[in-house]
Write an enzyme that holds these catalytic residues in place. Structure first.
Site, mmCIF file in Angstrom:
data_model
loop_
_atom_site.group_PDB
_atom_site.id
_atom_site.type_symbol
_atom_site.label_atom_id
_atom_site.label_comp_id
_atom_site.label_asym_id
_atom_site.label_seq_id
_atom_site.Cartn_x
_atom_site.Cartn_y
_atom_site.Cartn_z
ATOM 1 N N LEU A 170 0.936 -1.333 0.160
ATOM 2 C CA LEU A 170 -0.042 -0.079 0.120
ATOM 3 C C LEU A 170 0.951 1.279 0.108
ATOM 4 C CD1 LEU A 170 -2.687 1.274 0.059
ATOM 5 C CD2 LEU A 170 -2.834 1.171 2.789
ATOM 6 N N LYS A 171 1.980 1.460 0.710
ATOM 7 C CA LYS A 171 2.906 2.401 0.816
ATOM 8 C C LYS A 171 3.459 2.507 -0.413
ATOM 9 C CE LYS A 171 5.698 5.658 2.323
ATOM 10 N NZ LYS A 171 6.805 5.553 3.221
ATOM 11 N N LEU A 172 3.927 1.715 -1.420
ATOM 12 C CA LEU A 172 4.411 2.082 -2.482
ATOM 13 C C LEU A 172 3.271 2.470 -3.711
ATOM 14 C CD1 LEU A 172 6.504 -1.379 -3.109
ATOM 15 C CD2 LEU A 172 7.408 0.833 -2.429
#
Length: 293
Positions: A170-172
């Site tokens: 999700l961060k990417l």
């Protein structure tokens, strides 16, 4: 385990130092280590115990929080800490490490009996200092109670994403949008300059409409007002994240042309001497080096 913990922060750069201070302010006992000790030394004024080695820092820790440059750097530091790491210690891994790097760190945790949380954060210097980060947390549900006080101290919101690895994915995705928006902001300013357009005319044109965006105005303001230092999120670190995003796409059969171009712009800006400035300084990559300085 009580709500007041002994927390070790490994890596006290822009983000790690702010997180350590907020942990101490919340009443936790905080130990800290940084590769360059002098950069961590100011934390002693906040009651934080600064150590000479990762192993010394993790002695007696309930939770170890890593906020280092990348996956390989994090693995190296955790290997150095290993002699003092007891099985069952909670490890909150907040470095943006990418898919391959995160898998290596999770494997290290499993091999040594550590309770592993994949916990990157959304936010830059100002929200970090204010304790207003968003923590993306993936890991075992049964141990959330042991790490939630740490996330509560450093962030305004914790998003539980599921198993370890889900938070990094999700961060990417989120960072791919941040990088694209930053690159577009720099190019808007550069094209305005090249065409003799006042950027304020562009901002007035989009004001209040669907094309307007607070992030655009904030990053443009850093360039226009020459406020690129201290960095909210540095060019060199953003370039690293862009490369991780491109690699994640390649590993999963997706071509990410904008992310690849963003990586190239950021790396060019770093080569021009802007690596420690805010990522908005990718603006300078639109010009030959002699014109960008």
């Amino acid at each position: 385990m009580t709500d007041k913990l002994t927390v070790t922060v490994l890596g006290t750069g822009i983000m790690g130092a702010a997180m350590a201070r907020n942990l101490a302010a919340a009443g936790h006992t905080v130990h800290a280590w940084n590769r360059t000790r002098a950069k961590a030394e100011p934390l002693t004024a906040d009651g934080i115990h600064v150590t000479d080695s990762p192993a010394e820092a993790v002695e007696g820790a309930d939770v170890v929080l890593t906020m280092l440059y990348d996956g390989p750097a994090t693995l190296e530091v955790m290997e150095a800490a290993l002699p003092a790491l007891r099985p069952g210690v909670v490890w909150a891994q907040s470095t943006t490490a990418g898919l391959e790097g995160l898998a290596e760190l999770a494997a290290f945790a499993a091999a040594h009996g550590l309770v592993f949380y994949d916990a990157p954060v959304l936010g830059t210097r100002q929200p970090a200092e204010a304790g207003q980060l968003t923590v993306l947390a993936g890991g075992p549900e049964a141990h959330r109670y042991s790490v939630a006080p740490v996330f509560d101290a450093v962030g305004a919101r914790t998003v539980w994403t599921g198993e370890a690895g889900s938070a990094t994915r999700l961060k990417l995705v989120a960072n791919s949008w941040v990088l694209a928006a930053t690159a577009a902001t720099g190019e808007v300013l550069a094209l305005s300059q090249a065409l003799g357009v006042d950027p304020r005319d562009f901002f007035a044109l989009i004001e209040g409409g669907p094309l307007d965006m607070g992030y655009l105005r904030a990053k443009a303001g850093l360039v226009l007002n020459e406020q690129l230092t201290p960095a909210q999120f540095a060019v060199s670190t953003a370039a690293k994240d862009a490369r991780l995003i491109v690699a994640a796409g390649e590993e999963n059969g997706v071509r990410l042309d904008v992310a690849a171009a963003s990586a190239a712009r950021l790396e060019r800006a770093a080569a021009q001497g802007h690596g420690d400035e805010d990522m908005a300084a990718a603006y300078y990559a639109s010009f030959d080096e002699k014109d960008g300085d």
